[in-house]
Design a protein around this motif. Structure first.
Motif, PDB file in Angstrom:
ATOM      1  N   GLU A 158       1.154  -1.128   0.202  1.00  0.00           N
ATOM      2  CA  GLU A 158       0.433  -0.199  -0.261  1.00  0.00           C
ATOM      3  C   GLU A 158       0.707   0.715  -0.691  1.00  0.00           C
ATOM      4  OE1 GLU A 158      -3.943   0.739   2.283  1.00  0.00           O
ATOM      5  OE2 GLU A 158      -2.129   0.977   3.691  1.00  0.00           O
ATOM      6  N   GLY A 159       2.021   1.400   1.121  1.00  0.00           N
ATOM      7  CA  GLY A 159       2.499   2.077   0.842  1.00  0.00           C
ATOM      8  C   GLY A 159       3.906   2.696  -0.382  1.00  0.00           C
ATOM      9  N   GLY A 160       3.770   1.836  -0.955  1.00  0.00           N
ATOM     10  CA  GLY A 160       4.837   1.760  -2.409  1.00  0.00           C
ATOM     11  C   GLY A 160       6.167   1.129  -1.090  1.00  0.00           C
ATOM     12  N   VAL A 161       6.605   0.151  -0.740  1.00  0.00           N
ATOM     13  CA  VAL A 161       7.131   0.409   0.209  1.00  0.00           C
ATOM     14  C   VAL A 161       7.578  -1.421  -0.672  1.00  0.00           C
ATOM     15  CG1 VAL A 161       8.657  -0.896   1.801  1.00  0.00           C
ATOM     16  CG2 VAL A 161       7.276   1.116   2.212  1.00  0.00           C
ATOM     17  N   PHE A 162       6.877  -2.428  -1.279  1.00  0.00           N
ATOM     18  CA  PHE A 162       7.474  -3.311  -2.263  1.00  0.00           C
ATOM     19  C   PHE A 162       6.614  -2.368  -3.637  1.00  0.00           C
ATOM     20  CE2 PHE A 162       6.617  -6.319   1.396  1.00  0.00           C
ATOM     21  CZ  PHE A 162       7.098  -6.499   1.733  1.00  0.00           C
ATOM     22  N   PHE A 163       7.474  -2.914  -3.984  1.00  0.00           N
ATOM     23  CA  PHE A 163       6.943  -1.744  -5.298  1.00  0.00           C
ATOM     24  C   PHE A 163       7.810  -3.020  -6.417  1.00  0.00           C
ATOM     25  CE2 PHE A 163      10.739  -0.488  -4.068  1.00  0.00           C
ATOM     26  CZ  PHE A 163      11.770  -0.208  -4.430  1.00  0.00           C
ATOM     27  N   ALA A 164       7.181  -2.967  -8.034  1.00  0.00           N
ATOM     28  CA  ALA A 164       7.209  -3.742  -9.254  1.00  0.00           C
ATOM     29  C   ALA A 164       8.626  -2.474  -9.863  1.00  0.00           C
ATOM     30  CB  ALA A 164       6.563  -3.776  -9.836  1.00  0.00           C
ATOM     31  N   SER A 165      10.145  -3.352 -10.185  1.00  0.00           N
ATOM     32  CA  SER A 165      10.617  -3.050 -10.718  1.00  0.00           C
ATOM     33  C   SER A 165      11.704  -3.869 -11.989  1.00  0.00           C
ATOM     34  CB  SER A 165      12.272  -2.294 -10.360  1.00  0.00           C
ATOM     35  OG  SER A 165      13.388  -1.741 -10.615  1.00  0.00           O
ATOM     36  N   GLY A 167      10.060  -6.291 -13.364  1.00  0.00           N
ATOM     37  CA  GLY A 167       9.176  -7.309 -13.868  1.00  0.00           C
ATOM     38  C   GLY A 167       9.106  -7.996 -12.372  1.00  0.00           C
ATOM     39  N   ARG A 168      10.080  -7.371 -11.158  1.00  0.00           N
ATOM     40  CA  ARG A 168      10.003  -7.726  -9.945  1.00  0.00           C
ATOM     41  C   ARG A 168      10.034  -7.285  -9.050  1.00  0.00           C
ATOM     42  NH1 ARG A 168      14.171 -12.267 -10.544  1.00  0.00           N
ATOM     43  NH2 ARG A 168      13.946 -12.633  -8.163  1.00  0.00           N
ATOM     44  N   LEU A 169       9.002  -7.614  -7.909  1.00  0.00           N
ATOM     45  CA  LEU A 169       8.720  -6.493  -6.551  1.00  0.00           C
ATOM     46  C   LEU A 169      10.344  -7.059  -6.515  1.00  0.00           C
ATOM     47  CD1 LEU A 169       6.070  -9.079  -5.175  1.00  0.00           C
ATOM     48  CD2 LEU A 169       5.521  -6.481  -6.474  1.00  0.00           C
ATOM     49  N   LYS A 170      10.583  -5.574  -5.805  1.00  0.00           N
ATOM     50  CA  LYS A 170      11.566  -5.145  -5.060  1.00  0.00           C
ATOM     51  C   LYS A 170      10.999  -4.240  -3.350  1.00  0.00           C
ATOM     52  CE  LYS A 170      14.286  -5.218  -8.621  1.00  0.00           C
ATOM     53  NZ  LYS A 170      16.007  -5.206  -9.391  1.00  0.00           N
ATOM     54  N   ALA A 171      11.735  -4.123  -2.177  1.00  0.00           N
ATOM     55  CA  ALA A 171      11.257  -3.463  -1.722  1.00  0.00           C
ATOM     56  C   ALA A 171      12.670  -2.561  -0.869  1.00  0.00           C
ATOM     57  CB  ALA A 171      11.274  -4.878  -0.670  1.00  0.00           C
ATOM     58  N   ASP A 172      11.660  -2.055  -0.102  1.00  0.00           N
ATOM     59  CA  ASP A 172      12.674  -0.705   0.624  1.00  0.00           C
ATOM     60  C   ASP A 172      13.215  -1.730   1.969  1.00  0.00           C
ATOM     61  OD1 ASP A 172      13.866   1.159   2.279  1.00  0.00           O
ATOM     62  OD2 ASP A 172      13.101   3.081   1.300  1.00  0.00           O
ATOM     63  N   TYR A 173      13.820  -2.393   2.289  1.00  0.00           N
ATOM     64  CA  TYR A 173      13.434  -2.685   3.412  1.00  0.00           C
ATOM     65  C   TYR A 173      13.944  -2.605   4.785  1.00  0.00           C
ATOM     66  CZ  TYR A 173      13.793  -7.019   0.103  1.00  0.00           C
ATOM     67  OH  TYR A 173      13.414  -8.572  -0.100  1.00  0.00           O
ATOM     68  N   PRO A 174      14.486  -1.468   4.986  1.00  0.00           N
ATOM     69  CA  PRO A 174      14.699  -0.873   6.222  1.00  0.00           C
ATOM     70  C   PRO A 174      13.392  -0.270   6.619  1.00  0.00           C
ATOM     71  CG  PRO A 174      16.521  -0.088   5.352  1.00  0.00           C
ATOM     72  CD  PRO A 174      15.426  -0.805   3.980  1.00  0.00           C
ATOM     73  N   LYS A 175      12.127  -0.018   5.542  1.00  0.00           N
ATOM     74  CA  LYS A 175      10.715   1.222   5.234  1.00  0.00           C
ATOM     75  C   LYS A 175      10.167  -0.434   6.008  1.00  0.00           C
ATOM     76  CE  LYS A 175      11.869   5.222   2.870  1.00  0.00           C
ATOM     77  NZ  LYS A 175      10.856   6.074   2.047  1.00  0.00           N
ATOM     78  N   MET A 176      10.210  -1.316   5.449  1.00  0.00           N
ATOM     79  CA  MET A 176       9.326  -2.576   5.818  1.00  0.00           C
ATOM     80  C   MET A 176       9.190  -3.134   7.103  1.00  0.00           C
ATOM     81  SD  MET A 176       8.784  -5.984   6.001  1.00  0.00           S
ATOM     82  CE  MET A 176      10.636  -6.602   5.523  1.00  0.00           C
ATOM     83  N   ARG A 177      10.485  -2.734   7.552  1.00  0.00           N
ATOM     84  CA  ARG A 177      10.435  -3.464   9.411  1.00  0.00           C
ATOM     85  C   ARG A 177       9.908  -2.567   9.744  1.00  0.00           C
ATOM     86  NH1 ARG A 177      15.786  -4.569   6.657  1.00  0.00           N
ATOM     87  NH2 ARG A 177      16.391  -6.500   6.225  1.00  0.00           N
TER      88      ARG A 177
END
Length: 192
Positions: A158-165, A167-177
């Motif tokens: 929802e917050g764009g912390v997991f995003f598509a790039s 053709g794959r899902l990527k993450a901003d792991y510090p924000k996810m934590r």
């Protein structure tokens, strides 16, 4: 946000669809509670209620040998195995030195890493989610239960912390934590 489990899972698949993920179309229908109980009883595991309810809402995703991870990701780097696939994986790895027999794999990366629920009522960690990394001497419990993990996934999408790039899902792991900590007040990652 107080969202029913089924609505939470629906929301995650909707968010994945909006990102262009094909996994949303591979969602498997939920199982009957007795089917889930029988499956776990056959393994000698005690299923946490939360995990039972998750499989009753959704039996993971349909994946096939040769699938590209980027096309089947439920969250960055991992796909959601069906209960049948999880049981096959459990049977093949549960006798390994690194694997605790009380851990039941739910999400896999295809290379030996898993997110698994602790399925032993006598354990202090019953129902918690282990982030198992193959070859690591210490395994961490990252979520207090499967609901916290799913809520973290939903909020990260929802917050764009997991995003598509690419053709794959990527993450901003510090924000996810940070999101995981907000959703699990007082919970700290710890060794399994």
């Amino acid at each position: 946000m107080n969202m029913s489990l089924e609505a939470l899972i629906d929301r995650i698949f909707d968010q994945l669809r909006q990102l262009g993920s094909t996994i949303a179309g591979k969602r498997r229908a939920g199982l009957r509670p007795e089917e889930v109980h029988i499956a776990f009883d056959g393994l000698g595991l005690e299923v946490p209620d939360e995990l039972l309810n998750v499989y009753c809402c959704c039996d993971g995703t349909s994946t096939y040998e040769g699938d590209v991870l980027g096309e089947i990701q439920f969250f960055p780097g991992f796909y959601w195995m069906s209960l049948e696939d999880s049981i096959q994986v459990y049977r093949s790895i549960s006798t390994g030195n690194e694997w605790d027999r009380a851990w039941f794999p739910i999400f896999a990366n295809g290379g030996g890493d898993f997110y698994a629920a602790v399925c032993d009522k006598s354990s202090l960690y019953f129902g918690e989610i282990v982030g198992f990394v193959l070859g690591e001497p210490d395994q961490l419990i990252e979520f207090k239960n499967i609901l916290s993990m799913l809520r973290t996934i939903e909020r990260s999408l929802e917050g764009g912390v997991f995003f598509a790039s690419e053709g794959r899902l990527k993450a901003d792991y510090p924000k996810m934590r940070e999101i995981a900590r907000q959703l699990q007040p007082g919970f700290m990652e710890h060794e399994a």
